[in-house]
Design a protein around this motif. Structure first.
Motif, PDB file in Angstrom:
ATOM      1  N   ALA A  32       0.840  -1.211   0.000  1.00 27.42           N
ATOM      2  CA  ALA A  32       0.000   0.000   0.000  1.00 27.42           C
ATOM      3  C   ALA A  32       0.871   1.256   0.000  1.00 27.42           C
ATOM      4  O   ALA A  32       0.565   2.240  -0.686  1.00 27.42           O
ATOM      5  CB  ALA A  32      -0.936  -0.015   1.213  1.00 27.42           C
ATOM      6  N   ALA A  33       1.976   1.209   0.761  1.00 26.09           N
ATOM      7  CA  ALA A  33       2.898   2.356   0.775  1.00 26.09           C
ATOM      8  C   ALA A  33       3.558   2.532  -0.592  1.00 26.09           C
ATOM      9  O   ALA A  33       3.732   3.661  -1.073  1.00 26.09           O
ATOM     10  CB  ALA A  33       3.958   2.157   1.854  1.00 26.09           C
ATOM     11  N   ALA A  34       3.906   1.419  -1.241  1.00 26.49           N
ATOM     12  CA  ALA A  34       4.503   1.491  -2.581  1.00 26.49           C
ATOM     13  C   ALA A  34       3.534   2.156  -3.564  1.00 26.49           C
ATOM     14  O   ALA A  34       3.933   2.994  -4.389  1.00 26.49           O
ATOM     15  CB  ALA A  34       4.869   0.087  -3.070  1.00 26.49           C
ATOM     16  N   GLU A  35       2.264   1.813  -3.440  1.00 26.94           N
ATOM     17  CA  GLU A  35       1.243   2.421  -4.306  1.00 26.94           C
ATOM     18  C   GLU A  35       1.183   3.935  -4.090  1.00 26.94           C
ATOM     19  O   GLU A  35       1.170   4.721  -5.042  1.00 26.94           O
ATOM     20  CB  GLU A  35      -0.120   1.780  -4.007  1.00 26.94           C
ATOM     21  CG  GLU A  35      -1.256   2.323  -4.848  1.00 26.94           C
ATOM     22  CD  GLU A  35      -2.597   1.686  -4.513  1.00 26.94           C
ATOM     23  OE1 GLU A  35      -3.609   2.207  -5.011  1.00 26.94           O
ATOM     24  OE2 GLU A  35      -2.644   0.695  -3.762  1.00 26.94           O
ATOM     25  N   ILE A  36       1.176   4.344  -2.831  1.00 27.84           N
ATOM     26  CA  ILE A  36       1.141   5.785  -2.515  1.00 27.84           C
ATOM     27  C   ILE A  36       2.351   6.491  -3.107  1.00 27.84           C
ATOM     28  O   ILE A  36       2.231   7.536  -3.758  1.00 27.84           O
ATOM     29  CB  ILE A  36       1.103   5.990  -0.981  1.00 27.84           C
ATOM     30  CG1 ILE A  36      -0.225   5.507  -0.396  1.00 27.84           C
ATOM     31  CG2 ILE A  36       1.328   7.465  -0.621  1.00 27.84           C
ATOM     32  CD1 ILE A  36      -0.222   5.357   1.119  1.00 27.84           C
ATOM     33  N   LEU A  37       3.538   5.904  -2.902  1.00 25.43           N
ATOM     34  CA  LEU A  37       4.771   6.566  -3.349  1.00 25.43           C
ATOM     35  C   LEU A  37       4.851   6.635  -4.873  1.00 25.43           C
ATOM     36  O   LEU A  37       5.314   7.632  -5.428  1.00 25.43           O
ATOM     37  CB  LEU A  37       5.992   5.846  -2.767  1.00 25.43           C
ATOM     38  CG  LEU A  37       6.096   5.932  -1.237  1.00 25.43           C
ATOM     39  CD1 LEU A  37       7.181   4.992  -0.728  1.00 25.43           C
ATOM     40  CD2 LEU A  37       6.357   7.360  -0.775  1.00 25.43           C
TER      41      LEU A  37
ATOM     42  N   VAL B 186       3.285   5.166   8.517  1.00 23.32           N
ATOM     43  CA  VAL B 186       4.633   5.231   9.108  1.00 23.32           C
ATOM     44  C   VAL B 186       5.700   5.005   8.032  1.00 23.32           C
ATOM     45  O   VAL B 186       6.725   5.697   8.000  1.00 23.32           O
ATOM     46  CB  VAL B 186       4.776   4.210  10.266  1.00 23.32           C
ATOM     47  CG1 VAL B 186       6.241   4.041  10.672  1.00 23.32           C
ATOM     48  CG2 VAL B 186       3.943   4.647  11.467  1.00 23.32           C
ATOM     49  N   ILE B 187       5.469   4.040   7.122  1.00 22.42           N
ATOM     50  CA  ILE B 187       6.433   3.783   6.041  1.00 22.42           C
ATOM     51  C   ILE B 187       6.611   5.045   5.195  1.00 22.42           C
ATOM     52  O   ILE B 187       7.737   5.463   4.885  1.00 22.42           O
ATOM     53  CB  ILE B 187       5.969   2.605   5.153  1.00 22.42           C
ATOM     54  CG1 ILE B 187       5.934   1.303   5.954  1.00 22.42           C
ATOM     55  CG2 ILE B 187       6.883   2.459   3.935  1.00 22.42           C
ATOM     56  CD1 ILE B 187       5.292   0.129   5.212  1.00 22.42           C
ATOM     57  N   VAL B 188       5.488   5.663   4.835  1.00 21.13           N
ATOM     58  CA  VAL B 188       5.540   6.864   3.989  1.00 21.13           C
ATOM     59  C   VAL B 188       6.247   8.007   4.732  1.00 21.13           C
ATOM     60  O   VAL B 188       7.081   8.718   4.157  1.00 21.13           O
ATOM     61  CB  VAL B 188       4.111   7.272   3.542  1.00 21.13           C
ATOM     62  CG1 VAL B 188       4.141   8.593   2.773  1.00 21.13           C
ATOM     63  CG2 VAL B 188       3.488   6.163   2.681  1.00 21.13           C
TER      64      VAL B 188
END
Length: 415
Positions: free
Chosen positions: A156-161, A403-405
């Motif tokens: 999900a974080a990869a998608e956001i980035l 948190v990842i983002v």
């Protein structure tokens, strides 16, 4: 994070847990089960669909992918890592995830086996989840939040980035490993290919926690050789290896130094396996402590028990073999304080109270740290893992994604 991004992590998670990826401690194959690759292949396709062009699955079952830098600065390369396999302790086949939306605070009875009840009094972290959406399995399998929650959060974080060029970050590496649950998660990892400076496993429990310390671990294997003879003519001659093993076990303390009598920062001596006949017995232990000195003290303690028991069996021998298993990641992370500090900052930035914890166990991060890739463990929200009562909340997974983002932005800002 936008609403569509928030829904992405739970949608992904619900899909991933329905793929059986149980690893097998008795297999010598890499990965230990081929079915782990079923999820890995799906993840590669999803990463490619996000525009991450180098995503691939290697022959050993590891997924590697790179999100390119969009910063003008020279930023350390950061890796996020989770494992695809689920525990051999409980079936991972035919998982039926159930969302208990806007949970009201009552015990949760799992429908496919009503003897499986998630009780609030036995799971204190549940008290923080009132009004949240709790995901469980249906009562006959584990859920697989360990570690598919972590995978969903990284995805999900990869998608956001990939969809948000305004979020500045350096090179980000994604690593999904097989066989963590059987202690072989880093066995075939190619760190040269990964080319990361620092890493984080997304495999922790409670919301807001960061684990930067694990047990140090050794195994001890005792090979006991007794004196075998015909029992009808054994007086003064027979020295039964099984009885020697029994005496060693009986001499272990009853109120300390065992898993069932220790907590927090206390270590233990734990017998795990015994096999043999009157002539010869193999007796295996695991030794755990947060310091290497503590390990050695416990090994000396066990050796003294063995020596004491052998005084009663003058013609028998015990071969005492110590096998190093893993070491406390803190020994490495102390040299790179920013790795944990930035993670704590990223957790606080998500509006959470950041807490450092120690793991009474090991992680892939322990091994990666000692292989040259410093790697603490960030919460993924998974609870009651390796059991039919395993659960996670949608809101905790969304926070872990946030948190990842936050973390990749902090690394970029500080560079």
């Amino acid at each position: 994070m936008g609403k569509n991004h928030k829904s992405s992590v739970s949608t992904r998670f619900l899909k991933y847990v329905q793929i059986d990826t149980q690893s097998d401690p008795n297999s010598s194959a890499n990965p230990s089960t081929e079915k782990q690759k079923d999820l890995s292949r799906l993840l590669v396709q999803e990463l490619l669909d996000l525009g991450i062009s180098d995503a691939h699955l290697d022959e050993w079952g590891y997924v590697y992918a790179t999100i390119p830098s969009n910063s003008e600065k020279k930023v350390p390369t950061i890796c996020f890592c989770s494992h695809v396999d689920t525990s051999p302790d409980c079936s991972g086949a035919g998982v039926k995830p159930i969302i208990h939306a806007n949970w009201g605070g009552k015990d949760i009875v799992l429908p496919d086996d009503t003897t499986q009840v998630l009780k609030v009094e036995e799971h204190p972290d549940l008290k923080e989840q009132i009004g949240n959406d709790i995901i469980t399995a249906s009562g006959t399998t584990l859920l697989g939040a360990d570690n598919k929650a972590g995978i969903a959060e990284i995805m999900a974080a990869a998608e956001i980035l990939m969809q948000s060029p305004e979020i500045k970050h350096g090179i980000i590496k994604i690593l999904f490993t097989p066989d963590e649950e059987v202690g072989r998660g880093t066995e075939k990892v190619n760190l040269e290919k990964l080319a990361a400076d620092f890493a984080y496993t997304m495999d922790g429990e409670s919301l807001g926690t960061l684990e930067d310390e694990t047990f140090s671990a050794d195994g001890v294997s005792l090979t006991i050789k007794g004196v075998s003879t015909h029992p009808g003519f054994a007086k003064g001659k027979l020295e039964n290896a099984m009885k020697i093993a029994g005496d060693i076990l009986a001499a272990l303390p009853k109120d300390t130094l065992s898993p069932e009598t220790t907590e927090a920062m206390e270590g233990f001596i734990h017998p795990t396996q015994i096999s043999g006949i009157q002539e010869a017995v193999k007796l295996d232990f695991i030794i755990r402590d947060f310091t290497v000195e503590g390990l050695h003290e416990k090994e000396t303690y066990l050796q003294n028990i063995v020596n004491s028991v052998l005084k009663n069996y003058p013609n028998s021998t015990v071969d005492f073999k110590v096998i190093e298993q893993y070491r406390n990641m803190k020994e490495v992370l102390l040299n790179y304080p920013q790795v944990a500090d930035y993670a704590m900052e990223a957790i606080e930035k998500a509006g959470l109270k950041a807490q450092k914890r120690s793991i009474r166990g090991g992680t892939d991060g322990s091994r990666l740290s000692f292989m040259g890739l410093p790697c603490p463990n960030i919460f993924a929200g998974e609870h009651a893992f390796h059991s039919k009562l395993e659960w996670v909340s949608v809101q905790d997974m969304e926070k872990a994604t946030e948190v990842i983002v936050n973390l990749v932005q902090i690394w970029e800002q500080r560079s």
